[in-house]
Structures are given as C-alpha cells and as structure tokens.
Design a protein around this motif. Structure first.
Motif, mmCIF file in Angstrom:
data_model
loop_
_atom_site.group_PDB
_atom_site.id
_atom_site.type_symbol
_atom_site.label_atom_id
_atom_site.label_comp_id
_atom_site.label_asym_id
_atom_site.label_seq_id
_atom_site.Cartn_x
_atom_site.Cartn_y
_atom_site.Cartn_z
ATOM 1 N N GLU A 631 0.826 -1.209 0.000
ATOM 2 C CA GLU A 631 0.000 0.000 0.000
ATOM 3 C C GLU A 631 0.861 1.260 0.000
ATOM 4 O O GLU A 631 1.941 1.291 0.590
ATOM 5 C CB GLU A 631 -0.916 0.030 1.249
ATOM 6 C CG GLU A 631 -1.888 -1.135 1.349
ATOM 7 C CD GLU A 631 -3.077 -1.022 0.387
ATOM 8 O OE1 GLU A 631 -3.218 0.022 -0.295
ATOM 9 O OE2 GLU A 631 -3.858 -1.996 0.313
ATOM 10 N N THR A 632 0.348 2.271 -0.635
ATOM 11 C CA THR A 632 1.036 3.558 -0.701
ATOM 12 C C THR A 632 0.120 4.641 -0.151
ATOM 13 O O THR A 632 -1.084 4.598 -0.374
ATOM 14 C CB THR A 632 1.389 3.908 -2.165
ATOM 15 O OG1 THR A 632 2.171 2.846 -2.690
ATOM 16 C CG2 THR A 632 2.178 5.208 -2.256
ATOM 17 N N ALA A 633 0.709 5.595 0.568
ATOM 18 C CA ALA A 633 -0.097 6.721 1.061
ATOM 19 C C ALA A 633 0.687 8.011 0.927
ATOM 20 O O ALA A 633 1.918 8.023 1.017
ATOM 21 C CB ALA A 633 -0.485 6.485 2.517
ATOM 22 N N PHE A 634 -0.048 9.070 0.685
ATOM 23 C CA PHE A 634 0.538 10.405 0.693
ATOM 24 C C PHE A 634 -0.100 11.163 1.861
ATOM 25 O O PHE A 634 -1.306 11.092 2.048
ATOM 26 C CB PHE A 634 0.256 11.126 -0.624
ATOM 27 C CG PHE A 634 1.077 10.595 -1.772
ATOM 28 C CD1 PHE A 634 2.199 11.271 -2.200
ATOM 29 C CD2 PHE A 634 0.728 9.412 -2.409
ATOM 30 C CE1 PHE A 634 2.968 10.792 -3.253
ATOM 31 C CE2 PHE A 634 1.483 8.924 -3.462
ATOM 32 C CZ PHE A 634 2.614 9.616 -3.885
ATOM 33 N N TYR A 635 0.716 11.869 2.610
ATOM 34 C CA TYR A 635 0.202 12.569 3.785
ATOM 35 C C TYR A 635 0.543 14.047 3.692
ATOM 36 O O TYR A 635 1.709 14.410 3.518
ATOM 37 C CB TYR A 635 0.818 11.962 5.052
ATOM 38 C CG TYR A 635 0.490 12.720 6.321
ATOM 39 C CD1 TYR A 635 -0.751 12.581 6.934
ATOM 40 C CD2 TYR A 635 1.424 13.573 6.904
ATOM 41 C CE1 TYR A 635 -1.051 13.280 8.093
ATOM 42 C CE2 TYR A 635 1.138 14.271 8.065
ATOM 43 C CZ TYR A 635 -0.104 14.124 8.655
ATOM 44 O OH TYR A 635 -0.394 14.816 9.803
ATOM 45 N N ASP A 636 -0.470 14.862 3.791
ATOM 46 C CA ASP A 636 -0.268 16.307 3.802
ATOM 47 C C ASP A 636 -0.703 16.807 5.184
ATOM 48 O O ASP A 636 -1.876 16.687 5.541
ATOM 49 C CB ASP A 636 -1.126 16.954 2.713
ATOM 50 C CG ASP A 636 -0.596 18.321 2.331
ATOM 51 O OD1 ASP A 636 -0.293 18.526 1.152
ATOM 52 O OD2 ASP A 636 -0.478 19.184 3.216
ATOM 53 N N PRO A 637 0.230 17.316 5.974
ATOM 54 C CA PRO A 637 -0.116 17.650 7.357
ATOM 55 C C PRO A 637 -1.106 18.804 7.435
ATOM 56 O O PRO A 637 -1.192 19.616 6.513
ATOM 57 C CB PRO A 637 1.221 18.030 7.978
ATOM 58 C CG PRO A 637 2.129 18.335 6.845
ATOM 59 C CD PRO A 637 1.636 17.584 5.660
ATOM 60 N N THR A 638 -1.811 18.886 8.551
ATOM 61 C CA THR A 638 -2.791 19.959 8.710
ATOM 62 C C THR A 638 -2.189 21.184 9.388
ATOM 63 O O THR A 638 -2.782 22.249 9.386
ATOM 64 C CB THR A 638 -4.000 19.480 9.546
ATOM 65 O OG1 THR A 638 -3.486 18.958 10.781
ATOM 66 C CG2 THR A 638 -4.758 18.388 8.814
ATOM 67 N N ASN A 639 -1.053 21.024 9.989
ATOM 68 C CA ASN A 639 -0.417 22.167 10.659
ATOM 69 C C ASN A 639 1.072 21.849 10.802
ATOM 70 O O ASN A 639 1.487 20.698 10.657
ATOM 71 C CB ASN A 639 -1.036 22.378 12.054
ATOM 72 C CG ASN A 639 -0.670 23.739 12.655
ATOM 73 O OD1 ASN A 639 0.045 24.549 12.045
ATOM 74 N ND2 ASN A 639 -1.153 23.995 13.858
ATOM 75 N N PHE A 640 1.859 22.895 11.094
ATOM 76 C CA PHE A 640 3.236 22.671 11.502
ATOM 77 C C PHE A 640 3.238 21.905 12.827
ATOM 78 O O PHE A 640 2.225 21.845 13.520
ATOM 79 C CB PHE A 640 3.940 24.007 11.779
ATOM 80 C CG PHE A 640 4.145 24.887 10.598
ATOM 81 C CD1 PHE A 640 5.272 24.760 9.822
ATOM 82 C CD2 PHE A 640 3.215 25.869 10.274
ATOM 83 C CE1 PHE A 640 5.497 25.595 8.737
ATOM 84 C CE2 PHE A 640 3.422 26.704 9.192
ATOM 85 C CZ PHE A 640 4.561 26.562 8.426
ATOM 86 N N THR A 641 4.415 21.389 13.195
ATOM 87 C CA THR A 641 4.611 20.942 14.573
ATOM 88 C C THR A 641 5.466 22.002 15.270
ATOM 89 O O THR A 641 6.201 22.742 14.607
ATOM 90 C CB THR A 641 5.338 19.591 14.635
ATOM 91 O OG1 THR A 641 6.672 19.766 14.129
ATOM 92 C CG2 THR A 641 4.612 18.548 13.795
ATOM 93 N N PHE A 642 5.375 22.058 16.596
ATOM 94 C CA PHE A 642 6.039 23.147 17.313
ATOM 95 C C PHE A 642 6.929 22.650 18.447
ATOM 96 O O PHE A 642 6.552 22.711 19.619
ATOM 97 C CB PHE A 642 4.991 24.134 17.845
ATOM 98 C CG PHE A 642 4.214 24.803 16.751
ATOM 99 C CD1 PHE A 642 4.762 25.848 16.030
ATOM 100 C CD2 PHE A 642 2.938 24.355 16.402
ATOM 101 C CE1 PHE A 642 4.049 26.461 14.998
ATOM 102 C CE2 PHE A 642 2.224 24.954 15.379
ATOM 103 C CZ PHE A 642 2.776 26.015 14.666
ATOM 104 N N PRO A 643 8.115 22.141 18.121
ATOM 105 C CA PRO A 643 9.062 21.812 19.177
ATOM 106 C C PRO A 643 9.448 23.092 19.916
ATOM 107 O O PRO A 643 9.496 24.171 19.320
ATOM 108 C CB PRO A 643 10.283 21.262 18.423
ATOM 109 C CG PRO A 643 9.807 20.988 17.034
ATOM 110 C CD PRO A 643 8.686 21.930 16.784
#
Lengths: 793, 155
Positions: A631-643
């Motif tokens: 299986e293949t997936a493409f992921y587009d995040p909904t927000n930045f992450t904030f370290p």
C-alpha cells in the motif's frame, strides 16, 4: 491509531542501535564520490575570481588542446541549447503587491559574473587532474565592476547593482502583523527595550563536499544523476520541468549515502544541471566533486541578517508589543528556497513562547555580490530565536528582572494559541521546560561557581534561551498561499513480502538522521515485527514514489505519518484476509502485537500467515480481495509541529584574552513523542554544537572593498572541534503533537536554533560587570577583548 | 613510478604518477573508498589512516612517502568474517556517528590515540581528536565511543 496509542507500542522510545552503522563503520558506505562508472570522465569548473565583472570573452582554444580534454562548455553553449536558468521555489509578494524581483540565474554565466565563485565554464577531461590543468588555460577576459557584499552597503544610494531588474538591489519588502496596533501599544508602554544586531553569515559545511555524476544513456535516451542531495524528487522536478525541459520519466535522480546536509544539499545547483546536460552533449558520464575551498564559494550560505528590534513592556515586564525591521542578504541570486527564509520561516516565529499581544515584522531583502544565501539548519527559526531571546534577556536586565523571571511572566500557558504572526501552536508546556532546565543546570549552585571563577580572575555568566520553532512545513495549501511553488506532503509505500518481512519506500531522505532505524521502529511497532525485519529505501526517484525529501525536521512527522497512513491501509486489508482465514467478519478482527484475533474468541492468525496468504491466494475470495499486501499513502499535514524548549548556557571568560569557554550547557526540549532517544539526543548534541559554533567561532567574511571571500578554507573559517565543548546535559518534556498520528514534533534543528542566544546572553551576563552591553556573533576572543577595551575607554 | 607497500595486511604494488597522494592511491587505485576527503588543507581528518601504526592524514602525503610501509584503512579493521573491531563496535554502541563521512577517520585517529594514551581521560580524548572534524554529532558520543572502545581493547 492515535498518538497516545502509538507511543505505547513496543520499540517506540527504545534506543535501538542504528542499522546503517555497520556499513559506515567498515568503509562500505557509498557516497557519490565513491561511485565509479564505466567510461567516466571528470569535470572542473572555471569560476569567477571577481565579485562582479563583465565577461567580455571566454577563449577555450589553448585549453581544448590540453591533454585529455573532452570538452569545454560555457554560457554561450548553454544559451545555444536553450537550457533555462535555475528556478526559485518560493515567490514572495512585496507589500505593494508587486512580485519579488527574480533575476535570471544562469547555470553558466553568459555575460556577467556576480560573485566570487560564480560559474563561468566547465572543463571535462579524462582525469580530474587533466580537467584542472586545462581549466588553468581557459582565458576569460573580465571587466571588473563595482561590487557590494554587505547588506547595509547594498541599500546605499548609488550602490553598484548586479541586476538590471533590481537597480537599487532591492528584491522585496514584506511585512506581517498589525503595524497600527503595534505603534499604538508602544505609546502607552512603561519601558521600551531596543536592540540592533547582526546574525552572522555561515557556511553549512557538511563533511562530505557536494558531488554529482551526470550519466546520459543513449540506448534508452535517459539520464541518471547521482547527487549528494537531500530531496531527489524535488531536484528532478526542478531539473526536468523547469530547467532542461525533459520528461521526468527520462531522468532518475539517486542520492546515495549523503555525508550530511544541514540545508546545503536541499537546493538545485548549477553544477547538477551542467553535469546532466553535458553528459548528453559529450556522451560520457561526468563526475564532479567539490573541493572544500570551492564549497565555501559555491554552497549556499546561511543567515546574514541585520535587524533592529523594539520590545514594549508594562511596568511589570509584561510584553505589550514587539516591532522588528530586518534587512536580509540574499546574495547574488535567489537560491531554491531563499525568499521563504527571512519571511515565512522567520517572521512567523517572532512571537516565540510569549503571549505578546501585538507583533509587527518588516523585512527588506537585498541582492549583493556574494554566494546565494538559503536555508541552513533551522532556516529562519534560528534568526528569529536569536533576535527575540537576545532582546528578552536585555529587557530583563533593563527591568531589573532575572532572565528566567521575565520569561515566566510572559509564557503562553494555554493551548491552542494563535499568535499575532500567523501561527497556531497546538500544544506545549513552556514552564515545565524552564523548570527542568533550571534543575538540570544546577542554577542553585551558580553563585558559588561565580565566586570560584572570580577567585581565579575569570568572569562567569549564565544565559537563557526559550525557543520555539515550526517544523514539518505544512500544509500544502497554506504553503502555496504563502508563495511555495511546490507541495509539502510526503509519501510512504509499505511492501509486505510473502514471508512477512517488509520493505518501506519513503520520500524522506536520510543523510545522517538514522531513518533506516527509526522508520523501521515505527513500522515494526505497528506490525508486531522486529526492526530487523523492516528495511527502509529512500533517495532514489527510480524506486520511491514522489516525495519531498528531508529538511525542516519534517521526516518523521510528515514522512513517518505517511508511512502510518500506508500501514492503516495494510492493516485494513490484512484484517480482511485474516477474517477470510478464520471465517469471520473483518469488523470482528482485532490486530495487536502481530496477531489477528476474532473478538471474544481464541481464534488467531499471525501477521506472517496473513502475508503468505496474500501472495499464495489459494482458496482466496479473488472477487472481493486482490492478492498482495502493498500500500502507498501520501500525507499532507494539517499544521506545523512546534518543538520548543529552554536552553541554559554557562560560560567562563578570561578578560585578559577574551577567550570564552562554555563550561556548562543544558538543553531541555519538548519534541513530543520520541521514537529513538539515542538518535534524538545525537541530533541535539550536533545542533547545539553548530549553534555554539555560530555564537563563538563560525563566520563567513567577505572583504567589503573587493568582495573576496576571506574565509575560504578550514584554515580561516573556524569549525567547532572536540575540545571546544563540555558534555551537553539533556532533558525532555513531552507534550505530544496533536496534529499527526505519531505525536512527534521534530528534533533536527532545535539545537542550532536554541543555543546561539543562550551563549551570547551568557557572554553578556559575564561581561556586564565590566560595562559591556552588546556583542555580535561570533564572540571570538578578539571581539570579546575589544568589547572589554571599549567598555573601559 | 611503482610503489610497493602493504595495505590492510596485503602486499600491493601501485603504478602511479609521482604526484599521487596516498589518499588517491587508496581510493582510486585500490578502490578502498572508506577513506574520505573532506577538505583540501589537511584540517578535517576524514582521510586519516594508520601508517606503521601511526595516524596520518593521507591527503597530505604522497604515495611515495608510504613506500614499504604498512598502511591500515577502515576496511582493514574488522575480522575476516565481518565482526567489527571493538573500537568500531563502540562507535555503534555509543552512537558515535551520524552521516558516517568523518567516521573512518575518527576511528583511525581513535586507534592511534589508544596506542599513545591507553588510559586517556575524557579531556585527553577531546584533545586527541582535535585534528578530526565532525559536523553531525557534536563530538559528545564520539568521545564516549573512544573511551568505551579503548576500555574494550584493554579487556
């Protein structure tokens, strides 16, 4: 699967030893320069010795007659073949609505060179020595022109201009925040702290110099480009669609083992295009490997900001408003992501960890006759953190508060939090980071250590820095609205083999970060395997679905999330196969620890049995279920992450020599979920040392009159070495990211972002008794000694 | 010009131009690409190999200077069956590498250091690695690796 479930899986949080280490430790790694192709030729570039000059002519006659020479190509050849210049991947629109000035960026200079090291011609010969010798015989007739290298000189009236489309050297003016509200808040402020500072220009210096091999294959009319690069698909897209006008399926880009990147290997460089183009023209594979001295000239540099900032406070030291103007040096051309760095990646981080109600940032970008500037470890975030954390400590000193107290009074404590400069922080616990860092740094013992230093005639100071950064650049539609000309998703393909082992293809690229291990941990944890049963493939457009590569600490949060999506699909299909095997409904199947169970029964099949069934589909409901488990997936995040985190540095300074010794360094970070603590700590160590390097020693210096790069080798660009540092004390706080399925935030750049202001604040704290109020990076012995003398005078 | 020497225990004869550097001979003639070139001024140490047991920067030496000597590169460290040398194993165990490019040079310098100062403390190890640049690790885990490798070699 949610982030909290994920964090509790086996192997997550385990310091699994790296799978990639064996080859690196036995000399079996394969970096680009290690690759030898049949019939391979070698390339050496003729580069401009002038910062700015007209190229009247290039005479190749003598060089072409030199032994071993196969061909010499220059700007005229490029023009004749209609090869485009290098594209810029980010468009900034000026405040007046005009697009930024985007001058053509030829791969070989046509009639003008614009910085020392600019590409004039490529010499291809049977051996490198022959190419280098022949390059000496290429006669270039230059007419030197006026040049500017300092961003302050570039904006002076009548300054020499490099580009006709930017006669005043101005690339763009950009702003964010509500200027009116900020100005209003300043009027009522009890105190205003002001600060002018320079963020020094750096050379990224991955230990492996850039290298590339262009290989055109006439049989298939296709190309392979081996290149030390962080994002092979983006490299191919820019190379084919924008520069050479080739269909992508005719070009394979392979980034094999890559010896560090730090941003310097994100970009499409002129050399990569030249080698690809020339390999067809000369019908030979061509290798180029950069010298270190050449790398100083032609790798994209980092930082180089000059800023003025003002912080308005009430009488209790609560921040009311923050106002910043920054002049950013772009160098001679716009490198791939350059316009994004001082804007989207910088100004949006200037709220920091603080609930300052109003922030306004204005940025002017300028062209100069220097190597193009682009993203370097942190890209914009270190510049923002340095400015903000310097002014916060200065404000503390002016208000008679301690460096920690002023921070605590202003920390954001409620999440999600919308900053006045576009970002929405999803989660964090800034007080917890401060508490833990103070505990680990033994702040309680500082006074005793100060007294001891004093007894030896030395000065001791402590510096704080509470940084926040935005990682995992996202989402594509937001980035697009902000000027990105590419998407920022990631891909993951999970191929389960008939006997239950797994190969994962990821668009992320590992150049030291250890993906082959950490990504394997993620997959093994989900499927109930051991990390050794999972192999990771990356860095090859011929094998991996389209991905965006590795930069901005996006690999696990975006690339790992894409793999998790693919694993969701694998699990869903595997449950159907398991249901078939156990004659149950797939909605009744639970999957955990590598076992599929029918709810409420003791019926069970293993992951391996399911995998085999998928590929040996006897008695298989082929009308309902395709064979295979892939299986293949493409992921587009909904927000930045904030370290985010708090760093505390303690320095000891010898006032007689100006030598600054970092005595203690404590880094407490919140990276959300940690997959492999050993790898994460290694990233922090490396980042912190790069940041201390910037603070105390590293600096690219151009001669202001001639435009020559004075720091052109390791003889005169000071690199951090093993005996320059103490051990770094590390601690973690964990508030899992709420916007990706792993809860991870990214750790690769934090060290380089958080440490420079901690070091300089410590230097200023130590020098305060002598009356020194300001110093710019790098705080070299000479600069510190001079600051002490100036304060005395 | 023909130069005879022993590399990783094997006698070799290399035909090369007189200006050939030792590192070129190793990488280009013998295809031992574990030894890397990271700079052109002898500052970074990525090309470090052992010559007659002592660490040398192979980019700063002519092949001719290595005539009749015994050279050891990273490829010659592990056992014939692939088992890593205790120093290599310590680098893996202590996460003393990231991108791996400086690593062979670091390991070779560490071997020399153990020979000269078998009981070196942390500060001495830091000083002993002064000729090798690493951009990834911040050195902390390299120092740890060398200390652990040295201890393992004694036991």
């Amino acid at each position: 699967m949610g982030a909290s479930d994920f964090a509790n899986l086996p192997h997550i949080g385990e310091s699994v030893r790296r799978k990639e280490d064996y080859r690196f430790l036995t000399g079996a790694g394969q970096y680009t320069d290690d690759i030898v192709l049949a019939n391979m030729s070698h390339c050496y570039f003729v580069r401009s010795p002038h910062a700015h000059a007209k190229v009247r002519s290039v005479n190749k006659t003598a060089a072409l007659a030199a032994p071993g020479v196969i061909g010499i190509l220059d700007g005229q050849d490029v023009a004749a073949d209609k090869i485009n210049g290098l594209p810029c991947g980010w468009l900034i629109t000026s405040t007046d609505g005009q697009p930024m000035k985007e001058p053509a960026h030829p791969i070989l200079a046509l009639d003008t060179v614009r910085y020392v090291g600019d590409h004039v011609a490529m010499v291809v010969a049977e051996t490198l020595e022959q190419a280098r010798n022949a390059a000496e015989l290429v006669e270039v007739d230059y007419e030197p022109l006026g040049a500017v290298v300092d961003v302050r000189d570039a904006q002076a009236a009548g300054a020499p201009a490099s580009h006709e489309i930017a006669p005043d050297n101005h690339c763009y003016k950009w702003a964010i925040g509500d200027k009116g509200e900020v100005d209003k808040a300043f009027v009522g402020a009890a105190h205003v702290t002001k600060l002018d500072l320079v963020n020094n220009r750096l050379a990224p210096n991955p230990m492996e110099p850039r290298a590339a091999i262009g290989h055109y294959n006439r049989a298939g009319d296709d190309y392979t480009l081996y290149v030390a690069n962080q994002n092979p698909h983006v490299e191919r897209l820019l190379l084919t669609a924008f520069v050479m006008g080739l269909p992508e399926h005719k070009v394979r880009v392979i980034a094999p083992d890559v010896g560090g990147g730090f941003g310097a290997k994100i970009f499409l460089y002129a050399e990569d295009v030249c080698l690809t183009w020339a390999s067809k023209k000369l019908n030979r594979p061509i290798k180029w490997t950069c010298d270190r001295s050449e790398a100083f000239l032609c790798d994209a540099h980092g930082r180089d900001h000059v800023s003025h900032a003002e912080l308005a406070m009430d009488k209790d030291g609560k921040f009311l408003a923050f106002r910043v103007h920054t002049d950013a040096n772009m160098g001679a051309y716009l490198s791939t992501f350059a316009p994004a760095v001082p804007t989207i990646l910088y100004a949006t981080l200037l709220a920091g960890q603080y609930k300052t109600p109003q922030v306004y940032v204005e940025v002017d970008a300028w062209f100069t006759n220097t190597s193009p500037v682009d993203a370097y470890r942190g890209a914009g975030r270190p510049e923002a953190t340095y400015l903000l954390e310097r002014i916060v400590s200065r404000a503390a000193w002016e208000m008679g508060l301690s460096q920690d107290e002023i921070r605590r009074r202003n920390f954001i404590t409620e999440f999600p939090y919308q900053t006045p400069v576009a970002l929405q922080y999803d989660t964090g616990d800034f007080n917890a980071c401060m508490d833990k860092s103070q505990e680990l740094a033994d702040v309680a013992g500082l006074e005793a250590r100060k007294a001891e230093s004093k007894s030896k005639g030395l000065l001791r100071g402590v510096g704080y820095s509470s940084y926040i950064e935005a990682c995992g650049l996202a989402p594509s539609n937001v980035a697009g609205a902000l000027g990105a000309r590419a998407g920022l998703f990631e891909c993951g393909e999970v191929r389960v083999h008939p006997t239950g082992s797994v190969t994962v293809f990821t668009g992320s690229h590992s150049h030291g970060q250890g993906h082959e291990t950490t990504f394997a941990q993620v997959v093994a944890a989900r499927l109930g395997l051991t990390p050794d049963q999972v192999d990771i493939v990356h860095g090859d457009t011929g094998r991996v679905p389209f991905g965006m590569g590795t930069y901005g600490s996006r690999s696990i949060s975006v690339g790992g999330a894409a793999i998790m999506r693919a694993l969701d699909k694998i699990e869903a299909k595997a449950k159907k196969i398991a249901a078939h095997l156990m004659e149950a409904s797939d909605t009744d199947i639970d999957f955990a620890g590598g076992e599929f169970k029918v709810k409420g029964t003791d019926k069970m099949v293993t992951f391996g049995q399911v995998a085999l069934t998928a590929y040996v589909p006897h008695n298989y409901p082929l009308d309902k279920l395709e064979p295979g488990l892939n299986e293949t997936a493409f992921y587009d995040p909904t927000n930045f992450t904030f370290p985010a985190g708090t760093y505390i540095c303690e320095v000891e300074i010898d006032p007689a020599t100006g030598v600054v010794r970092v005595d203690r360094f404590t880094a407490v970070d919140d990276f959300g979920t940690i997959i492999n603590p050993m790898v994460v700590e290694g990233q922090v160590h490396g980042g912190v040392v790069q940041g201390i390097g910037q603070a105390l020693m590293e600096h690219c210096v151009y001669d202001r009159e001639t435009g020559q790069l004075v720091t052109g080798s390791y003889m005169d660009y000071t690199m951090p070495r093993a005996d320059d540092f103490p051990n770094i004390v590390i601690g973690h706080v964990c508030t899992p990211c709420t916007t990706n399925p792993l809860g991870t935030k990214g750790c690769g750049e934090a060290g380089a972002i958080g440490s420079p202001p901690a070091v300089i604040n410590a230097v200023l704290d130590a020098l305060a008794p002598l009356g020194v109020k300001d110093i710019d990076m790098p705080a070299s012995p000479n600069r510190v000694w001079q600051a002490i003398q100036n304060a005395k005078a | 010009m023909q130069v005879q020497l022993k590399v990783n225990g094997k006698a070799v004869a290399i035909d090369a131009a007189p200006n050939t550097l030792l590192v070129q001979a190793l990488r280009d003639h013998l295809k031992l690409t574990g030894t890397h070139v990271g700079c052109d001024t002898g500052q970074c140490g990525a090309c470090t190999v052992l010559m007659n047991g002592k660490a040398v920067k192979s980019c700063n030496m002519l092949l001719a200077q290595a005539a009749d000597s015994e050279v050891k590169t990273i490829e010659g460290m592990a056992e014939a069956d692939g088992t890593m040398h205790p120093m290599q194993a310590a680098f893996k165990e202590c996460h003393g590498l990231q991108c791996g490019f400086c690593t062979p040079g670091m390991v070779m310098s560490a071997m020399d250091l153990c020979e000269r100062q078998p009981n070196a403390n942390e500060q001495q190890v830091r000083e002993g690695l002064e000729g090798n640049i690493c951009r990834c690790t911040g050195y902390q885990n390299i120092v740890k690796s060398v200390l652990q490798g040295a201890a393992a070699m004694k036991s």
